[in-house]
Design a protein around this motif. Structure first.
Motif, short mmCIF file in Angstrom:
data_model
loop_
_atom_site.label_atom_id
_atom_site.label_comp_id
_atom_site.label_asym_id
_atom_site.label_seq_id
_atom_site.Cartn_x
_atom_site.Cartn_y
_atom_site.Cartn_z
N VAL A 156 0.85 -1.18 0.00
CA VAL A 156 0.00 0.00 0.00
C VAL A 156 0.89 1.23 0.00
N ASN A 157 0.80 2.02 -1.05
CA ASN A 157 1.66 3.21 -1.15
C ASN A 157 0.93 4.52 -0.87
N GLN A 158 -0.42 4.45 -0.71
CA GLN A 158 -1.15 5.67 -0.39
C GLN A 158 -2.50 5.34 0.24
N ILE A 159 -2.83 6.08 1.29
CA ILE A 159 -4.17 6.07 1.89
C ILE A 159 -4.59 7.53 2.05
N GLY A 203 -17.43 7.13 11.23
CA GLY A 203 -18.38 6.29 10.51
C GLY A 203 -18.26 6.42 9.01
N ASP A 204 -17.07 6.70 8.54
CA ASP A 204 -16.83 6.90 7.11
C ASP A 204 -15.69 6.01 6.64
N SER A 205 -15.32 6.13 5.39
CA SER A 205 -14.26 5.30 4.82
C SER A 205 -13.36 6.18 3.96
N ILE A 206 -12.26 5.60 3.47
CA ILE A 206 -11.27 6.36 2.71
C ILE A 206 -10.63 5.46 1.65
N GLY A 207 -10.21 6.06 0.54
CA GLY A 207 -9.60 5.32 -0.55
C GLY A 207 -8.08 5.25 -0.43
#
Length: 383
Positions: A156-159, A203-207
């Motif tokens: 994983v190179n970016q969140i 309560g959210d998400s991220i790419g």
């Protein structure tokens, strides 16, 4: 429903729904004589399975694989390899509000519109749970590639807006499995983990995105135009659930480079063969592998199943509704997506290795006509 098969010679056909009885796949085209066990496949399945950390879904699936065919005395026989992974922890009741009121940005509406019905529990066939089959098949492909000196890895190179600096292939091998995020840069991994925790609390998400690399790939894999190596890689990676972009080499940065800057000058290697000085082309020139490492990046959007209330339209009642997705879902996808990306890279490369004749499609020992082999079963009466 079509679109359940991947590959030309090394073919993977999958079945199963998220909350069905089981997931599974058939691998056709694996040569005979490959030493293979369930443990070989389980290692990668454990990297993909849910419930492995605080930043993954809590769904309790052991993802134990069972090999049902294609193996004799620990070796492949050249016949189709059938694998099954049972679903153990499905809870479909939480999806009842969305049977006729599709979840935002899921496949609920499009599946119903196409087929007139769908398996709605957990998203059915559209769920990323289906990638468990890809990882199982990819583990076999990895073993075949390793015999040919090809090694591959992803990290994983970016969140979100947290991006890792460039790391070497050796660093990816050494560090990517040391943290829950699967980032090969330890300091950045900590930042990523903190960011993911913030979105979880909201309560959210991220790419995020996944970098992949394969070393030891020979010259000459791929065909121009529609069967180019980059085109087939694009098909493989864009099939990964939640993928919004695929890049290889410089990727989108190539828009800012001049021809002179990007073009790789040639020199001779120690054996007198032409070799590019750099590898800005990502290991592919003219759609064909150049012998340099193949590398690229896959971008995944934020998980669409989030606990925040969202608007949906119930076509059965004609009402607009505010519904909350109640379930066990990942707040971020790349950490568990790493083995999926590796699997699709391996499946693509092994298919081209077979197509090019680098691997004998009948048997890994490349000895046509030889029947008295180390991997042929013995007659117990002769002992």
């Amino acid at each position: 429903m079509n679109g359940n098969r991947f590959g030309r010679l090394f073919q993977v056909t999958t079945f199963g729904e998220s909350h069905g009885e089981a997931m599974g796949c058939t691998v056709s085209g694996c040569p005979a004589g490959l030493e293979l066990s369930a443990e070989d496949i389980q290692e990668d399945l454990d990297r993909r399975k849910p419930g492995q950390s605080m930043i993954t879904t809590s769904r309790g699936e052991p993802d134990d694989v069972s090999i049902e065919s294609g193996i004799q005395d620990g070796y492949t026989t050249g016949t189709p390899i059938g694998m099954v992974i049972q679903n153990k922890d499905a809870r479909s009741g939480k999806y009842e509000p969305f049977i006729t009121a599709p979840r935002p940005s899921h496949g609920d509406f499009t599946y119903s519109a196409k087929f007139g019905t769908r398996n709605w529990g957990g998203g059915g066939r559209s769920s990323a749970r289906e990638t468990v089959n890809w990882v199982a098949a990819g583990a076999i492909a990895k073993k075949l590639l390793a015999r040919e000196g090809i090694e591959l890895k992803a990290h994983v190179n970016q969140i979100g807006d947290v991006e890792a600096p460039d790391v070497s292939f050796d660093e990816i091998l050494e560090h990517s499995e040391e943290n829950d995020v699967r980032c090969a840069h330890p300091e950045t991994a900590e930042e990523m983990q903190d960011l993911i925790a913030e979105y979880q609390e909201e309560g959210d998400s991220i790419g995020g995105s996944i970098y992949f690399e394969a070393q030891g790939v020979p010259v000459g894999l791929g065909a121009p135009r529609f069967d180019s190596l980059s085109a087939r890689l694009g098909q493989a990676m864009m099939a990964v659930p939640a993928t919004t972009a695929f890049e290889f080499g410089l990727g989108t940065d190539a828009a800012e480079w001049t021809g002179k800057e990007r073009n790789d000058d040639w020199e001779f290697d120690d054996e007198g063969n032409p070799t590019p000085v750099e590898n800005d082309h990502g290991g592919v020139q003219g759609g064909i592998s150049s012998g340099e490492p193949i590398y690229g990046e896959v971008t995944l959007h934020a998980p669409t199943s989030i606990p925040k209330s969202q608007q949906t339209a119930d076509w059965e009642t004609g009402e607009l509704k505010e519904e909350q997705v109640i379930g066990r879902h990942d707040p971020v996808l790349p950490p568990r997506g790493v083995p999926v990306v590796e699997a699709m890279l391996a499946l693509t490369l092994v298919d081209f290795m077979l197509l090019s004749g680098r691997i004998n499609p009948d048997r890994v020992d490349d000895q046509p006509g030889e029947y008295d082999t180390d991997y042929h079963p013995s007659n117990p009466r002769n002992e």
